[in-house]
Design a protein around this motif. Structure first.
Motif, PDB file in Angstrom:
ATOM      1  N   GLY A 171       0.795  -1.350   0.253  1.00 14.77           N
ATOM      2  CA  GLY A 171      -0.003   0.061  -0.064  1.00 14.77           C
ATOM      3  C   GLY A 171       0.750   1.283  -0.019  1.00 14.77           C
ATOM      4  O   GLY A 171       1.957   1.404  -0.463  1.00 14.77           O
ATOM      5  N   HIS A 172       0.297   2.304   0.346  1.00 19.26           N
ATOM      6  CA  HIS A 172       1.028   3.548   0.413  1.00 19.26           C
ATOM      7  C   HIS A 172       0.374   4.398   1.632  1.00 19.26           C
ATOM      8  O   HIS A 172      -0.822   4.383   2.060  1.00 19.26           O
ATOM      9  N   VAL A 173       1.157   5.284   2.112  1.00 22.31           N
ATOM     10  CA  VAL A 173       0.822   6.438   3.222  1.00 22.31           C
ATOM     11  C   VAL A 173       1.447   7.816   2.691  1.00 22.31           C
ATOM     12  O   VAL A 173       2.368   7.929   1.713  1.00 22.31           O
ATOM     13  N   TYR A 174       0.828   8.867   3.228  1.00 21.20           N
ATOM     14  CA  TYR A 174       1.341  10.134   3.076  1.00 21.20           C
ATOM     15  C   TYR A 174       2.746  10.278   3.428  1.00 21.20           C
ATOM     16  O   TYR A 174       3.272   9.557   4.185  1.00 21.20           O
ATOM     17  N   PRO A 175       3.775  10.722   2.498  1.00 21.52           N
ATOM     18  CA  PRO A 175       3.539  11.598   1.453  1.00 21.52           C
ATOM     19  C   PRO A 175       3.230  11.054   0.135  1.00 21.52           C
ATOM     20  O   PRO A 175       2.921  11.731  -1.113  1.00 21.52           O
ATOM     21  N   ALA A 176       3.019   9.732  -0.093  1.00 20.04           N
ATOM     22  CA  ALA A 176       3.040   8.928  -1.392  1.00 20.04           C
ATOM     23  C   ALA A 176       1.696   9.101  -1.939  1.00 20.04           C
ATOM     24  O   ALA A 176       0.785   9.091  -0.978  1.00 20.04           O
ATOM     25  N   SER A 177       1.512   8.815  -2.852  1.00 22.32           N
ATOM     26  CA  SER A 177       0.349   8.882  -3.597  1.00 22.32           C
ATOM     27  C   SER A 177      -0.295   7.538  -4.370  1.00 22.32           C
ATOM     28  O   SER A 177      -1.352   7.328  -4.841  1.00 22.32           O
ATOM     29  N   HIS A 178       0.870   6.762  -4.691  1.00 26.85           N
ATOM     30  CA  HIS A 178       0.513   5.351  -5.436  1.00 26.85           C
ATOM     31  C   HIS A 178       1.076   3.991  -4.694  1.00 26.85           C
ATOM     32  O   HIS A 178       2.129   4.235  -3.893  1.00 26.85           O
ATOM     33  N   THR A 179       0.348   3.050  -5.001  1.00 29.61           N
ATOM     34  CA  THR A 179       0.542   1.744  -4.484  1.00 29.61           C
ATOM     35  C   THR A 179       1.171   0.928  -5.567  1.00 29.61           C
ATOM     36  O   THR A 179       0.749   1.044  -6.674  1.00 29.61           O
ATOM     37  N   ALA A 180       2.310   0.329  -5.093  1.00 30.53           N
ATOM     38  CA  ALA A 180       2.736  -0.816  -5.907  1.00 30.53           C
ATOM     39  C   ALA A 180       3.276  -2.063  -5.377  1.00 30.53           C
ATOM     40  O   ALA A 180       4.353  -2.709  -5.753  1.00 30.53           O
ATOM     41  N   GLY A 181       2.325  -2.542  -4.624  1.00 31.05           N
ATOM     42  CA  GLY A 181       2.667  -3.897  -4.036  1.00 31.05           C
ATOM     43  C   GLY A 181       1.624  -3.866  -2.783  1.00 31.05           C
ATOM     44  O   GLY A 181       0.818  -3.046  -2.265  1.00 31.05           O
ATOM     45  N   SER A 182       1.403  -5.427  -2.511  1.00 29.48           N
ATOM     46  CA  SER A 182       0.333  -5.631  -1.277  1.00 29.48           C
ATOM     47  C   SER A 182       1.071  -6.860  -0.556  1.00 29.48           C
ATOM     48  O   SER A 182       0.181  -7.730  -0.034  1.00 29.48           O
ATOM     49  N   THR A 183       2.348  -6.777  -0.320  1.00 30.26           N
ATOM     50  CA  THR A 183       3.073  -7.813   0.488  1.00 30.26           C
ATOM     51  C   THR A 183       2.813  -7.657   2.123  1.00 30.26           C
ATOM     52  O   THR A 183       2.946  -6.573   2.720  1.00 30.26           O
ATOM     53  N   SER A 184       2.145  -8.734   2.634  1.00 32.03           N
ATOM     54  CA  SER A 184       1.943  -8.586   4.083  1.00 32.03           C
ATOM     55  C   SER A 184       3.060  -8.492   4.879  1.00 32.03           C
ATOM     56  O   SER A 184       4.104  -9.010   4.487  1.00 32.03           O
ATOM     57  N   GLY A 185       2.979  -7.446   5.960  1.00 30.78           N
ATOM     58  CA  GLY A 185       4.116  -7.234   6.956  1.00 30.78           C
ATOM     59  C   GLY A 185       5.343  -6.361   6.198  1.00 30.78           C
ATOM     60  O   GLY A 185       6.200  -5.876   6.946  1.00 30.78           O
ATOM     61  N   ALA A 186       5.183  -5.729   4.679  1.00 31.79           N
ATOM     62  CA  ALA A 186       6.129  -4.940   4.491  1.00 31.79           C
ATOM     63  C   ALA A 186       5.593  -3.631   4.498  1.00 31.79           C
ATOM     64  O   ALA A 186       4.286  -3.206   5.038  1.00 31.79           O
ATOM     65  N   LEU A 187       6.658  -2.482   4.375  1.00 30.61           N
ATOM     66  CA  LEU A 187       6.331  -1.149   4.618  1.00 30.61           C
ATOM     67  C   LEU A 187       5.577  -0.593   3.382  1.00 30.61           C
ATOM     68  O   LEU A 187       5.525  -1.046   2.091  1.00 30.61           O
ATOM     69  N   PRO A 188       4.677   0.430   3.750  1.00 33.46           N
ATOM     70  CA  PRO A 188       4.040   0.917   2.544  1.00 33.46           C
ATOM     71  C   PRO A 188       4.886   1.925   1.988  1.00 33.46           C
ATOM     72  O   PRO A 188       5.853   2.471   2.592  1.00 33.46           O
ATOM     73  N   MET A 189       4.384   2.168   0.825  1.00 29.86           N
ATOM     74  CA  MET A 189       5.202   3.296  -0.305  1.00 29.86           C
ATOM     75  C   MET A 189       4.959   4.590   0.673  1.00 29.86           C
ATOM     76  O   MET A 189       4.036   4.874   1.327  1.00 29.86           O
ATOM     77  N   GLY A 190       6.116   5.581   0.701  1.00 30.93           N
ATOM     78  CA  GLY A 190       5.997   6.820   1.567  1.00 30.93           C
ATOM     79  C   GLY A 190       6.468   6.544   3.269  1.00 30.93           C
ATOM     80  O   GLY A 190       6.445   7.615   3.761  1.00 30.93           O
ATOM     81  N   ALA A 191       6.544   5.323   3.482  1.00 28.64           N
ATOM     82  CA  ALA A 191       7.150   5.171   4.822  1.00 28.64           C
ATOM     83  C   ALA A 191       8.323   5.727   5.409  1.00 28.64           C
ATOM     84  O   ALA A 191       9.341   6.129   4.206  1.00 28.64           O
ATOM     85  N   ARG A 192       8.599   6.330   6.440  1.00 30.50           N
ATOM     86  CA  ARG A 192       9.883   6.945   6.840  1.00 30.50           C
ATOM     87  C   ARG A 192      10.766   6.211   7.789  1.00 30.50           C
ATOM     88  O   ARG A 192      10.095   5.849   8.736  1.00 30.50           O
ATOM     89  N   LEU A 193      11.818   5.981   7.350  1.00 35.61           N
ATOM     90  CA  LEU A 193      12.860   5.420   8.417  1.00 35.61           C
ATOM     91  C   LEU A 193      13.955   6.540   8.880  1.00 35.61           C
ATOM     92  O   LEU A 193      14.249   7.128   8.149  1.00 35.61           O
ATOM     93  N   ARG A 194      14.219   6.331  10.164  1.00 26.31           N
ATOM     94  CA  ARG A 194      14.873   7.271  10.933  1.00 26.31           C
ATOM     95  C   ARG A 194      16.160   6.465  11.642  1.00 26.31           C
ATOM     96  O   ARG A 194      15.978   5.666  12.187  1.00 26.31           O
ATOM     97  N   LEU A 195      17.436   6.828  11.091  1.00 25.61           N
ATOM     98  CA  LEU A 195      18.511   6.523  11.780  1.00 25.61           C
ATOM     99  C   LEU A 195      18.674   6.783  13.156  1.00 25.61           C
ATOM    100  O   LEU A 195      18.451   8.072  13.745  1.00 25.61           O
ATOM    101  N   LYS A 196      18.821   5.770  14.053  1.00 28.61           N
ATOM    102  CA  LYS A 196      18.711   6.270  15.678  1.00 28.61           C
ATOM    103  C   LYS A 196      20.193   6.882  15.873  1.00 28.61           C
ATOM    104  O   LYS A 196      21.053   6.820  15.449  1.00 28.61           O
ATOM    105  N   THR A 197      19.989   7.536  16.856  1.00 28.39           N
ATOM    106  CA  THR A 197      21.167   8.325  17.450  1.00 28.39           C
ATOM    107  C   THR A 197      22.059   7.643  18.527  1.00 28.39           C
ATOM    108  O   THR A 197      22.832   7.838  18.760  1.00 28.39           O
ATOM    109  N   ASN A 198      21.315   6.335  18.942  1.00 25.22           N
ATOM    110  CA  ASN A 198      21.833   5.799  20.153  1.00 25.22           C
ATOM    111  C   ASN A 198      21.933   4.055  19.935  1.00 25.22           C
ATOM    112  O   ASN A 198      20.567   3.776  19.942  1.00 25.22           O
ATOM    113  N   VAL A 199      22.698   3.385  19.611  1.00 28.62           N
ATOM    114  CA  VAL A 199      22.475   1.925  19.545  1.00 28.62           C
ATOM    115  C   VAL A 199      23.650   1.488  20.209  1.00 28.62           C
ATOM    116  O   VAL A 199      24.785   1.186  20.272  1.00 28.62           O
ATOM    117  N   ASN A 200      23.128   0.864  21.394  1.00 26.45           N
ATOM    118  CA  ASN A 200      24.180   0.128  22.483  1.00 26.45           C
ATOM    119  C   ASN A 200      25.105   1.251  22.986  1.00 26.45           C
ATOM    120  O   ASN A 200      26.319   0.878  23.257  1.00 26.45           O
TER     121      ASN A 200
END
Length: 347
Positions: free
Chosen positions: A248-277
């Motif tokens: 699927g897709h979420v804001y800010p995306a406008s278009h869907t190009a897949g329907s794989t269960s468990g996958a991220l939608p188009m428009g999803a945002r990932l953020r690099l953590k500032t602290n890992v261990n």
């Protein structure tokens, strides 16, 4: 006090803006890969590509999404950009882009997905003169993604993006899967999109662009003129990333190009953590330019824009990239160093 008609004032302002933008055009155009017209970042500061996400909430399913990307292993980041595959070769890494000015003649492009493309008469499906494609792209290498000139048909094995910036008007034109047929003297493409880089216009809901998510490509590219320019202290925009499957897709995306269960939608945002261990993952590399890219991933994040390889970071084609530095630096980061912010989040 003397007053002037509003129409005249509007024309004067428009002329002044055009002159200001024109001054930021490269000395010679068309040109491939020159710095884009300022100010940076491209698009308004309020655009989704330029939004600070450091305070955005984490999505409740973040850990599950990251686990899907890891796919039972450890998925590391990879820079999907560089220079020539071999010195002097036609084949290239990364996405090239062209800069033209406002006098560049407009071309017709016949699209496969014409009903979701710009530059088309939507009543008839026929193309109209719309895209300022430089003639050099037809016969010269390195203007189209993949490297081969546009008159070489590689649509089945490459996305063949062609990105064009009109530096006079700050307009962005993006084409997907292009081919110039020399026998018919016609341009063909999968889809095409237009963006005014002074506005935050979003594609119509359900529409694609030259990217599967319906987003502009250029503002999410890692560019050499930002990353390796010490006069640019930070990269102030999010970065385009691909994953192997989407749902699927979420804001800010406008278009869907897949329907794989468990996958991220188009428009999803990932953020690099500032602290890992107890350690900031951005400091795993000693290279200051790679760190600058990683800092952008912490402040502006990655936006899922297409299906491809997991955690492949998209950048420009540029002969100055040094993959002996980029590849090991990016490999220090893993998908588990990231978190997914709340899907569809708006500031």
């Amino acid at each position: 006090m003397k007053t002037f008609p509003r129409a005249l004032v509007a024309l004067v302002l428009q002329a002044c803006l055009a002159a200001a933008y024109a001054q930021q055009c490269p000395p010679e155009v068309p040109v491939q890969g020159a710095p884009p017209p300022g100010p940076l970042p491209v698009f308004p500061a309020t655009n989704w590509w330029n939004t600070d996400i450091t305070a955005a909430p984490v999505d409740p399913k973040s850990a599950s999404f990251i686990s899907f990307i890891n796919n039972g292993g450890v998925r590391r980041l990879h820079p999907d950009f560089g220079g020539e595959v071999k010195p002097g070769s036609v084949s290239i890494y990364g996405i090239p882009y062209a800069i033209v000015n406002g006098t560049q003649p407009k071309q017709k492009v016949k699209f496969k997905y014409w009903d979701e493309s710009d530059g088309v008469n939507l009543d008839t499906g026929k193309p109209i003169p719309f895209y300022p494609i430089p003639a050099e792209a037809i016969t010269e290498p390195h203007w189209v993604e993949g490297g081969a000139p546009a008159n070489v048909d590689q649509r089945k094995k490459n996305d063949r993006h062609l990105l064009i910036i009109d530096c006079t008007n700050k307009h962005l034109y993006e084409l997907y899967n292009v081919y110039y047929n020399p026998t018919l003297n016609k341009w063909f493409g999968g889809s095409g999109a237009f963006f005014d880089m002074t506005k935050n216009d979003r594609r119509p809901e359900g529409w694609t662009s030259a990217d599967a998510a319906g987003l502009a490509i250029f503002p999410g590219l890692v560019r050499y003129d930002e990353a390796w320019n010490d006069n640019v202290p930070e990269i102030k925009h999010a970065i385009r990333v691909t994953v192997r499957a989407t749902n699927g897709h979420v804001y800010p995306a406008s278009h869907t190009a897949g329907s794989t269960s468990g996958a991220l939608p188009m428009g999803a945002r990932l953020r690099l953590k500032t602290n890992v261990n107890g350690v900031d993952p951005a400091t795993r590399t000693n290279d200051p330019h790679a760190r600058k890219i990683f800092r952008a991933m912490q402040r502006y994040g990655l936006i899922v824009a297409d299906n491809g390889s997991d955690m492949y970071i998209t950048g420009t084609f540029d002969k100055r990239w040094n993959n002996d530095i980029l590849n090991p630096a990016f490999a220090t980061l893993m998908a588990s160093d990231f978190e997914v912010i709340k899907l569809g989040w708006k500031p």
